[in-house]
Design a protein around this motif. Structure first.
Motif, PDB file in Angstrom:
ATOM      1  N   ARG A 112      28.123 -36.225 -24.042  1.00 58.04           N
ATOM      2  CA  ARG A 112      29.580 -36.320 -23.892  1.00 58.04           C
ATOM      3  C   ARG A 112      30.331 -35.496 -24.937  1.00 58.04           C
ATOM      4  O   ARG A 112      31.500 -35.181 -24.755  1.00 58.04           O
ATOM      5  CB  ARG A 112      30.003 -37.790 -24.006  1.00 58.04           C
ATOM      6  CG  ARG A 112      29.431 -38.677 -22.916  1.00 58.04           C
ATOM      7  CD  ARG A 112      29.670 -40.138 -23.241  1.00 58.04           C
ATOM      8  NE  ARG A 112      29.021 -40.524 -24.481  1.00 58.04           N
ATOM      9  CZ  ARG A 112      29.120 -41.741 -25.028  1.00 58.04           C
ATOM     10  NH1 ARG A 112      29.859 -42.650 -24.438  1.00 58.04           N
ATOM     11  NH2 ARG A 112      28.487 -42.017 -26.147  1.00 58.04           N
ATOM     12  N   LEU A 113      29.682 -35.141 -26.026  1.00 59.79           N
ATOM     13  CA  LEU A 113      30.353 -34.407 -27.092  1.00 59.79           C
ATOM     14  C   LEU A 113      30.369 -32.892 -26.846  1.00 59.79           C
ATOM     15  O   LEU A 113      31.063 -32.161 -27.540  1.00 59.79           O
ATOM     16  CB  LEU A 113      29.672 -34.690 -28.428  1.00 59.79           C
ATOM     17  CG  LEU A 113      29.688 -36.161 -28.887  1.00 59.79           C
ATOM     18  CD1 LEU A 113      28.991 -36.293 -30.229  1.00 59.79           C
ATOM     19  CD2 LEU A 113      31.113 -36.679 -28.972  1.00 59.79           C
ATOM     20  N   TYR A 114      29.641 -32.435 -25.869  1.00 59.99           N
ATOM     21  CA  TYR A 114      29.495 -30.997 -25.647  1.00 59.99           C
ATOM     22  C   TYR A 114      30.603 -30.494 -24.723  1.00 59.99           C
ATOM     23  O   TYR A 114      30.743 -30.953 -23.593  1.00 59.99           O
ATOM     24  CB  TYR A 114      28.109 -30.687 -25.080  1.00 59.99           C
ATOM     25  CG  TYR A 114      27.047 -30.868 -26.129  1.00 59.99           C
ATOM     26  CD1 TYR A 114      26.527 -32.131 -26.407  1.00 59.99           C
ATOM     27  CD2 TYR A 114      26.592 -29.790 -26.875  1.00 59.99           C
ATOM     28  CE1 TYR A 114      25.580 -32.302 -27.410  1.00 59.99           C
ATOM     29  CE2 TYR A 114      25.646 -29.954 -27.867  1.00 59.99           C
ATOM     30  CZ  TYR A 114      25.151 -31.223 -28.129  1.00 59.99           C
ATOM     31  OH  TYR A 114      24.221 -31.395 -29.119  1.00 59.99           O
ATOM     32  N   THR A 115      31.371 -29.519 -25.234  1.00 59.00           N
ATOM     33  CA  THR A 115      32.505 -28.991 -24.488  1.00 59.00           C
ATOM     34  C   THR A 115      32.253 -27.591 -23.942  1.00 59.00           C
ATOM     35  O   THR A 115      32.987 -27.127 -23.073  1.00 59.00           O
ATOM     36  CB  THR A 115      33.758 -28.969 -25.372  1.00 59.00           C
ATOM     37  OG1 THR A 115      33.467 -28.246 -26.579  1.00 59.00           O
ATOM     38  CG2 THR A 115      34.187 -30.384 -25.736  1.00 59.00           C
ATOM     39  N   TYR A 116      31.263 -26.905 -24.474  1.00 55.91           N
ATOM     40  CA  TYR A 116      30.903 -25.585 -23.963  1.00 55.91           C
ATOM     41  C   TYR A 116      29.560 -25.690 -23.248  1.00 55.91           C
ATOM     42  O   TYR A 116      28.602 -26.230 -23.805  1.00 55.91           O
ATOM     43  CB  TYR A 116      30.768 -24.576 -25.109  1.00 55.91           C
ATOM     44  CG  TYR A 116      32.019 -24.385 -25.930  1.00 55.91           C
ATOM     45  CD1 TYR A 116      32.196 -25.058 -27.125  1.00 55.91           C
ATOM     46  CD2 TYR A 116      33.020 -23.514 -25.502  1.00 55.91           C
ATOM     47  CE1 TYR A 116      33.337 -24.876 -27.883  1.00 55.91           C
ATOM     48  CE2 TYR A 116      34.168 -23.324 -26.258  1.00 55.91           C
ATOM     49  CZ  TYR A 116      34.314 -24.005 -27.439  1.00 55.91           C
ATOM     50  OH  TYR A 116      35.451 -23.818 -28.190  1.00 55.91           O
ATOM     51  N   TRP A 117      29.514 -25.150 -22.026  1.00 57.92           N
ATOM     52  CA  TRP A 117      28.292 -25.211 -21.230  1.00 57.92           C
ATOM     53  C   TRP A 117      28.026 -23.868 -20.563  1.00 57.92           C
ATOM     54  O   TRP A 117      28.945 -23.214 -20.083  1.00 57.92           O
ATOM     55  CB  TRP A 117      28.405 -26.275 -20.137  1.00 57.92           C
ATOM     56  CG  TRP A 117      28.395 -27.671 -20.647  1.00 57.92           C
ATOM     57  CD1 TRP A 117      29.472 -28.395 -21.075  1.00 57.92           C
ATOM     58  CD2 TRP A 117      27.250 -28.509 -20.805  1.00 57.92           C
ATOM     59  NE1 TRP A 117      29.059 -29.632 -21.482  1.00 57.92           N
ATOM     60  CE2 TRP A 117      27.713 -29.748 -21.329  1.00 57.92           C
ATOM     61  CE3 TRP A 117      25.891 -28.354 -20.558  1.00 57.92           C
ATOM     62  CZ2 TRP A 117      26.848 -30.804 -21.606  1.00 57.92           C
ATOM     63  CZ3 TRP A 117      25.028 -29.403 -20.830  1.00 57.92           C
ATOM     64  CH2 TRP A 117      25.503 -30.612 -21.354  1.00 57.92           C
ATOM     65  N   GLY A 118      26.756 -23.493 -20.512  1.00 52.36           N
ATOM     66  CA  GLY A 118      26.364 -22.341 -19.719  1.00 52.36           C
ATOM     67  C   GLY A 118      26.147 -22.761 -18.274  1.00 52.36           C
ATOM     68  O   GLY A 118      26.296 -23.937 -17.921  1.00 52.36           O
ATOM     69  N   ARG A 119      25.763 -21.800 -17.435  1.00 51.11           N
ATOM     70  CA  ARG A 119      25.552 -22.090 -16.021  1.00 51.11           C
ATOM     71  C   ARG A 119      24.121 -22.500 -15.712  1.00 51.11           C
ATOM     72  O   ARG A 119      23.828 -22.916 -14.593  1.00 51.11           O
ATOM     73  CB  ARG A 119      25.932 -20.874 -15.189  1.00 51.11           C
ATOM     74  CG  ARG A 119      27.413 -20.566 -15.245  1.00 51.11           C
ATOM     75  CD  ARG A 119      27.805 -19.508 -14.235  1.00 51.11           C
ATOM     76  NE  ARG A 119      29.243 -19.308 -14.190  1.00 51.11           N
ATOM     77  CZ  ARG A 119      29.864 -18.535 -13.317  1.00 51.11           C
ATOM     78  NH1 ARG A 119      29.175 -17.878 -12.405  1.00 51.11           N
ATOM     79  NH2 ARG A 119      31.179 -18.417 -13.351  1.00 51.11           N
ATOM     80  N   GLY A 120      23.247 -22.350 -16.655  1.00 49.91           N
ATOM     81  CA  GLY A 120      21.889 -22.819 -16.471  1.00 49.91           C
ATOM     82  C   GLY A 120      20.891 -21.729 -16.148  1.00 49.91           C
ATOM     83  O   GLY A 120      21.243 -20.689 -15.591  1.00 49.91           O
ATOM     84  N   ALA A 121      19.647 -21.990 -16.503  1.00 54.31           N
ATOM     85  CA  ALA A 121      18.528 -21.102 -16.185  1.00 54.31           C
ATOM     86  C   ALA A 121      17.423 -21.947 -15.568  1.00 54.31           C
ATOM     87  O   ALA A 121      17.037 -22.974 -16.139  1.00 54.31           O
ATOM     88  CB  ALA A 121      18.025 -20.400 -17.442  1.00 54.31           C
ATOM     89  N   GLN A 122      16.920 -21.516 -14.426  1.00 53.20           N
ATOM     90  CA  GLN A 122      15.912 -22.303 -13.715  1.00 53.20           C
ATOM     91  C   GLN A 122      14.536 -22.094 -14.328  1.00 53.20           C
ATOM     92  O   GLN A 122      14.094 -20.961 -14.538  1.00 53.20           O
ATOM     93  CB  GLN A 122      15.877 -21.918 -12.236  1.00 53.20           C
ATOM     94  CG  GLN A 122      14.847 -22.672 -11.416  1.00 53.20           C
ATOM     95  CD  GLN A 122      15.157 -24.161 -11.330  1.00 53.20           C
ATOM     96  OE1 GLN A 122      16.321 -24.562 -11.210  1.00 53.20           O
ATOM     97  NE2 GLN A 122      14.117 -24.985 -11.387  1.00 53.20           N
ATOM     98  N   VAL A 123      13.868 -23.209 -14.582  1.00 52.93           N
ATOM     99  CA  VAL A 123      12.474 -23.197 -15.039  1.00 52.93           C
ATOM    100  C   VAL A 123      11.656 -23.976 -14.019  1.00 52.93           C
ATOM    101  O   VAL A 123      11.969 -25.129 -13.728  1.00 52.93           O
ATOM    102  CB  VAL A 123      12.332 -23.831 -16.432  1.00 52.93           C
ATOM    103  CG1 VAL A 123      10.862 -23.988 -16.802  1.00 52.93           C
ATOM    104  CG2 VAL A 123      13.064 -22.989 -17.471  1.00 52.93           C
ATOM    105  N   THR A 124      10.635 -23.340 -13.476  1.00 52.76           N
ATOM    106  CA  THR A 124       9.770 -23.989 -12.504  1.00 52.76           C
ATOM    107  C   THR A 124       8.332 -23.890 -12.979  1.00 52.76           C
ATOM    108  O   THR A 124       7.841 -22.790 -13.257  1.00 52.76           O
ATOM    109  CB  THR A 124       9.906 -23.348 -11.120  1.00 52.76           C
ATOM    110  OG1 THR A 124      11.266 -23.394 -10.697  1.00 52.76           O
ATOM    111  CG2 THR A 124       9.048 -24.089 -10.102  1.00 52.76           C
ATOM    112  N   VAL A 125       7.684 -25.041 -13.084  1.00 54.34           N
ATOM    113  CA  VAL A 125       6.303 -25.082 -13.548  1.00 54.34           C
ATOM    114  C   VAL A 125       5.433 -25.563 -12.399  1.00 54.34           C
ATOM    115  O   VAL A 125       5.623 -26.673 -11.890  1.00 54.34           O
ATOM    116  CB  VAL A 125       6.142 -26.010 -14.760  1.00 54.34           C
ATOM    117  CG1 VAL A 125       4.711 -25.939 -15.283  1.00 54.34           C
ATOM    118  CG2 VAL A 125       7.131 -25.628 -15.852  1.00 54.34           C
ATOM    119  N   SER A 126       4.490 -24.747 -11.993  1.00 55.28           N
ATOM    120  CA  SER A 126       3.606 -25.107 -10.889  1.00 55.28           C
ATOM    121  C   SER A 126       2.338 -25.768 -11.417  1.00 55.28           C
ATOM    122  O   SER A 126       1.874 -25.461 -12.519  1.00 55.28           O
ATOM    123  CB  SER A 126       3.244 -23.871 -10.076  1.00 55.28           C
ATOM    124  OG  SER A 126       2.533 -22.947 -10.871  1.00 55.28           O
ATOM    125  N   SER A 127       1.801 -26.664 -10.619  1.00 52.78           N
ATOM    126  CA  SER A 127       0.589 -27.386 -11.044  1.00 52.78           C
ATOM    127  C   SER A 127      -0.678 -26.646 -10.651  1.00 52.78           C
ATOM    128  O   SER A 127      -0.648 -25.690  -9.899  1.00 52.78           O
ATOM    129  CB  SER A 127       0.591 -28.783 -10.430  1.00 52.78           C
ATOM    130  OG  SER A 127       0.665 -28.698  -9.032  1.00 52.78           O
TER     131      SER A 127
END
Length: 127
Positions: A112-127
């Protein structure tokens, strides 16, 4: 105003490694705590790791402790998340975020304290 841009996500096999990078622009991040959060499909966004402005406090979620390392380079306005020993449970959209005044371990974990956010980076780990 500030902007955060993540990069470095991708697809990796279980046991592999990735490094995420977050670049901060628009203002100096020197007085801000920075953290990484992740969100798996259908689940809420959760804290992964965070670091205080001068690196005096570093916090990790128990699920990544010993495998992930967060680091910041204030001169380059950049924050990194080195991820080793990845497993499928680490799959998700990883967000970089910054907060003013979050200097304790407890506050660094508080989304709740975070006011700046990026758009995200996808990480996918396959088994």
């Amino acid at each position: 105003q500030g902007q955060l841009v993540e990069s470095g996500g991708g697809l990796v096999e279980a046991g592999g490694s990735l490094r995420l990078t977050c670049v901060f622009s628009g203002r100096t991040p020197g007085g801000l705590s920075v953290a990484w959060f992740r969100q798996a499909p259908g689940k809420e966004r959760k804290f992964v790791a965070g670091v205080s402005p001068l690196r005096e406090t570093t916090v990790y979620d128990d699920s990544v402790k010993g495998r992930f390392t967060i680091a910041r380079d204030n001169a380059k306005s950049t924050v990194y998340l080195e991820m080793n020993g990845l497993n499928p449970e680490d799959t998700g959209l990883y967000y970089c975020a910054a907060a003013q005044g979050a200097t304790t371990a407890r506050s660094i974990r508080d989304r709740r304290l975070y006011t700046y956010w990026g758009r995200g980076a996808q990480v996918t780990v396959s088994s």
